[in-house]
Design a protein around this motif. Structure first.
Motif, PDB file in Angstrom:
ATOM      1  N   ASP A  75     -14.868 -22.257  77.255  1.00  0.00           N
ATOM      2  CA  ASP A  75     -14.824 -23.118  76.094  1.00  0.00           C
ATOM      3  C   ASP A  75     -16.430 -23.039  75.376  1.00  0.00           C
ATOM      4  O   ASP A  75     -16.711 -23.952  74.876  1.00  0.00           O
ATOM      5  CB  ASP A  75     -14.654 -24.600  76.482  1.00  0.00           C
ATOM      6  CG  ASP A  75     -13.173 -24.791  76.881  1.00  0.00           C
ATOM      7  OD1 ASP A  75     -12.203 -23.802  76.805  1.00  0.00           O
ATOM      8  OD2 ASP A  75     -12.619 -26.010  77.333  1.00  0.00           O
ATOM      9  N   ALA A  76     -16.768 -21.700  75.470  1.00  0.00           N
ATOM     10  CA  ALA A  76     -17.946 -21.569  74.223  1.00  0.00           C
ATOM     11  C   ALA A  76     -17.623 -21.905  73.088  1.00  0.00           C
ATOM     12  O   ALA A  76     -18.362 -22.650  72.254  1.00  0.00           O
ATOM     13  CB  ALA A  76     -18.450 -20.313  74.529  1.00  0.00           C
ATOM     14  N   PHE A  77     -16.523 -21.398  72.691  1.00  0.00           N
ATOM     15  CA  PHE A  77     -15.726 -22.209  71.303  1.00  0.00           C
ATOM     16  C   PHE A  77     -14.882 -23.075  71.426  1.00  0.00           C
ATOM     17  O   PHE A  77     -14.160 -23.134  72.387  1.00  0.00           O
ATOM     18  CB  PHE A  77     -15.522 -20.697  70.443  1.00  0.00           C
ATOM     19  CG  PHE A  77     -16.564 -19.913  70.269  1.00  0.00           C
ATOM     20  CD1 PHE A  77     -17.245 -20.073  68.988  1.00  0.00           C
ATOM     21  CD2 PHE A  77     -16.826 -18.836  71.102  1.00  0.00           C
ATOM     22  CE1 PHE A  77     -18.315 -18.997  68.856  1.00  0.00           C
ATOM     23  CE2 PHE A  77     -18.052 -17.814  70.873  1.00  0.00           C
ATOM     24  CZ  PHE A  77     -18.735 -18.113  69.783  1.00  0.00           C
ATOM     25  N   HIS A  78     -14.834 -23.772  70.281  1.00  0.00           N
ATOM     26  CA  HIS A  78     -13.561 -24.724  70.229  1.00  0.00           C
ATOM     27  C   HIS A  78     -12.369 -24.522  69.992  1.00  0.00           C
ATOM     28  O   HIS A  78     -11.275 -25.198  70.465  1.00  0.00           O
ATOM     29  CB  HIS A  78     -14.267 -26.045  69.298  1.00  0.00           C
ATOM     30  CG  HIS A  78     -13.275 -27.357  69.230  1.00  0.00           C
ATOM     31  ND1 HIS A  78     -13.421 -28.227  70.313  1.00  0.00           N
ATOM     32  CD2 HIS A  78     -12.263 -27.627  68.310  1.00  0.00           C
ATOM     33  CE1 HIS A  78     -12.665 -29.110  70.190  1.00  0.00           C
ATOM     34  NE2 HIS A  78     -11.907 -29.001  69.101  1.00  0.00           N
ATOM     35  N   ASP A  79     -12.235 -23.292  69.415  1.00  0.00           N
ATOM     36  CA  ASP A  79     -10.884 -22.932  69.254  1.00  0.00           C
ATOM     37  C   ASP A  79     -10.873 -21.374  68.817  1.00  0.00           C
ATOM     38  O   ASP A  79     -12.148 -20.799  68.707  1.00  0.00           O
ATOM     39  CB  ASP A  79      -9.953 -23.504  68.035  1.00  0.00           C
ATOM     40  CG  ASP A  79     -10.753 -23.568  66.693  1.00  0.00           C
ATOM     41  OD1 ASP A  79     -11.051 -22.605  66.088  1.00  0.00           O
ATOM     42  OD2 ASP A  79     -11.396 -24.670  66.283  1.00  0.00           O
ATOM     43  N   ARG A  80      -9.736 -20.774  68.801  1.00  0.00           N
ATOM     44  CA  ARG A  80      -9.645 -19.350  68.755  1.00  0.00           C
ATOM     45  C   ARG A  80     -10.528 -18.771  67.395  1.00  0.00           C
ATOM     46  O   ARG A  80     -10.685 -17.705  67.162  1.00  0.00           O
ATOM     47  CB  ARG A  80      -8.265 -18.885  68.693  1.00  0.00           C
ATOM     48  CG  ARG A  80      -7.664 -19.178  70.305  1.00  0.00           C
ATOM     49  CD  ARG A  80      -6.411 -18.490  70.429  1.00  0.00           C
ATOM     50  NE  ARG A  80      -5.588 -18.659  71.721  1.00  0.00           N
ATOM     51  CZ  ARG A  80      -4.797 -18.090  72.193  1.00  0.00           C
ATOM     52  NH1 ARG A  80      -4.100 -17.314  71.574  1.00  0.00           N
ATOM     53  NH2 ARG A  80      -4.061 -18.665  73.319  1.00  0.00           N
ATOM     54  N   GLU A  81     -10.356 -19.679  66.344  1.00  0.00           N
ATOM     55  CA  GLU A  81     -10.926 -19.322  64.899  1.00  0.00           C
ATOM     56  C   GLU A  81     -12.405 -19.676  64.916  1.00  0.00           C
ATOM     57  O   GLU A  81     -12.899 -19.540  63.752  1.00  0.00           O
ATOM     58  CB  GLU A  81      -9.935 -19.909  63.854  1.00  0.00           C
ATOM     59  CG  GLU A  81      -8.452 -19.215  63.923  1.00  0.00           C
ATOM     60  CD  GLU A  81      -8.429 -17.945  63.924  1.00  0.00           C
ATOM     61  OE1 GLU A  81      -9.153 -17.336  62.815  1.00  0.00           O
ATOM     62  OE2 GLU A  81      -7.701 -17.176  64.390  1.00  0.00           O
ATOM     63  N   ALA A  82     -12.784 -20.327  66.026  1.00  0.00           N
ATOM     64  CA  ALA A  82     -14.253 -20.913  65.519  1.00  0.00           C
ATOM     65  C   ALA A  82     -15.229 -20.051  65.173  1.00  0.00           C
ATOM     66  O   ALA A  82     -16.270 -20.289  64.433  1.00  0.00           O
ATOM     67  CB  ALA A  82     -14.662 -21.802  66.930  1.00  0.00           C
TER      68      ALA A  82
END
Length: 241
Positions: A91-98
Motif C-alpha cells: 500500500d505504498a500507493f493508494h490505488d492502481r492509478e496513483a
C-alpha cells in the motif's frame, strides 16, 4: 518487571526506540520508519501515496500535498540512516492509478531515492501490481534472516513477521488525559508497523482485528513529535464511541 522492560524496549538518544524482533535488533524512528541495521534496511508501511488526489477526484476537497510531505519525510529518514535498501510494506500507493497521478517533482523524488538505495515494493491490497516504471523491484514478501516482511499479517502468531496493513494506533492514558498516536505493536516475536503516509488514519490496537495475533501480551511504541514512547497494554484505552 513491566512488559516494556521484559521485551527490552529502550529509548535511544536520538528519540528512536530500540527493540528486538525474533532475535534481530531494530530501531523505530519517530517518523514510524523501522531501521534494521544488520541488513542496512529502512522499512516503511502504508504510505498510500496520492490518497489526496484520489479523494479530490471524488469531490472531496483535500489538499493534494500528501505525497510530497510523505516523500519529504522519507528522504530525511533515508539521509539520516543511509540504508542500502528501502522496503515498502505494501500500500505504498493508494490505488492502481496513483503512480500515474504523481507530479513530476514527486516522481523525481522517488528516482532520487532509487539512486541512493535499492527500492523494494512489497505488494499490498491497494497496489497489487506495482508500476513497472518505478525504480526498484517488486516482491510479495522479503526474508531477512529470521525476519519475513509482508503487507498483511498472517491471522495467527507468526514469529519474525514484520507487517503493516492494519494502521495501528494507541490511545494511551496519561495524568493529563488520554492521547492517541500512531504506533508499532509487538510482542517481541512479530511487529505491525504504523502507517507512514501523511493522510493515513489508524485502527486502535484494542480492536478485535488485532486479537489472536500475538502469543504474549503486546506493547506499543507510540510516535511522538520528537520521540517514540513505549507503553504496556494496561495503559491503553479504547476509542470513545
Amino acid at each position: 518487571m513491566s512488559p516494556v522492560e521484559a521485551l527490552g524496549l529502550r529509548p535511544a538518544a536520538d528519540g528512536a526506540l530500540e527493540l528486538v524482533l525474533a532475535g534481530e535488533a531494530a530501531r523505530l524512528l519517530p517518523s514510524g520508519a523501522l531501521v534494521l541495521s544488520a541488513w542496512s534496511a529502512l522499512v516503511v508501511a502504508d504510505l498510500h501515496l496520492e490518497k489526496g488526489s484520489a479523494f479530490a477526484g471524488r469531490g472531496q476537497l483535500l489538499p493534494p500535498l500528501d505525497t510530497r510531505e510523505t516523500l519529504r519525510r522519507l528522504a530525511v529518514d533515508a539521509a539520516a540512516v543511509a540504508p542500502e535498501r528501502i522496503l515498502f510494506l505494501g500500500d505504498a500507493f493508494h490505488d492502481r492509478e496513483a503512480s500515474r497521478r504523481m507530479s513530476e517533482a514527486d516522481r523525481q523524488a522517488l528516482e532520487d531515492l532509487g539512486r541512493t538505495a535499492d527500492l523494494v515494493w512489497i505488494t499490498g491490497n491497494h497496489d497489487p501490481e506495482p508500476d513497472g516504471d518505478l525504480p526498484g523491484g517488486a516482491a510479495d514478501e522479503v526474508r531477512l534472516g529470521a525476519l519475513v516482511l509482508r503487507h498483511e499479517p498472517l491471522p495467527a502468531p507468526a514469529t519474525g513477521e514484520i507487517a503493516g496493513h492494519l494502521h495501528p494506533c494507541a490511545r494511551i492514558a496519561t495524568p493529563r488525559g488520554a492521547v492517541r498516536r500512531r504506533c508499532l505493536v509487538t510482542d517481541g516475536e512479530r511487529a505491525i508497523l504504523p502507517a507512514y503516509g501523511a493522510f493515513t488514519g489508524g485502527l486502535n490496537v484494542l480492536d478485535p482485528a488485532f486479537s489472536g495475533l500475538f502469543r504474549k501480551s503486546p506493547v506499543v511504541a507510540a510516535l511522538g513529535a520528537q520521540r517514540v514512547h513505549a507503553a504496556g497494554i494496561r495503559s491503553l484505552r479504547p476509542d470513545r464511541g
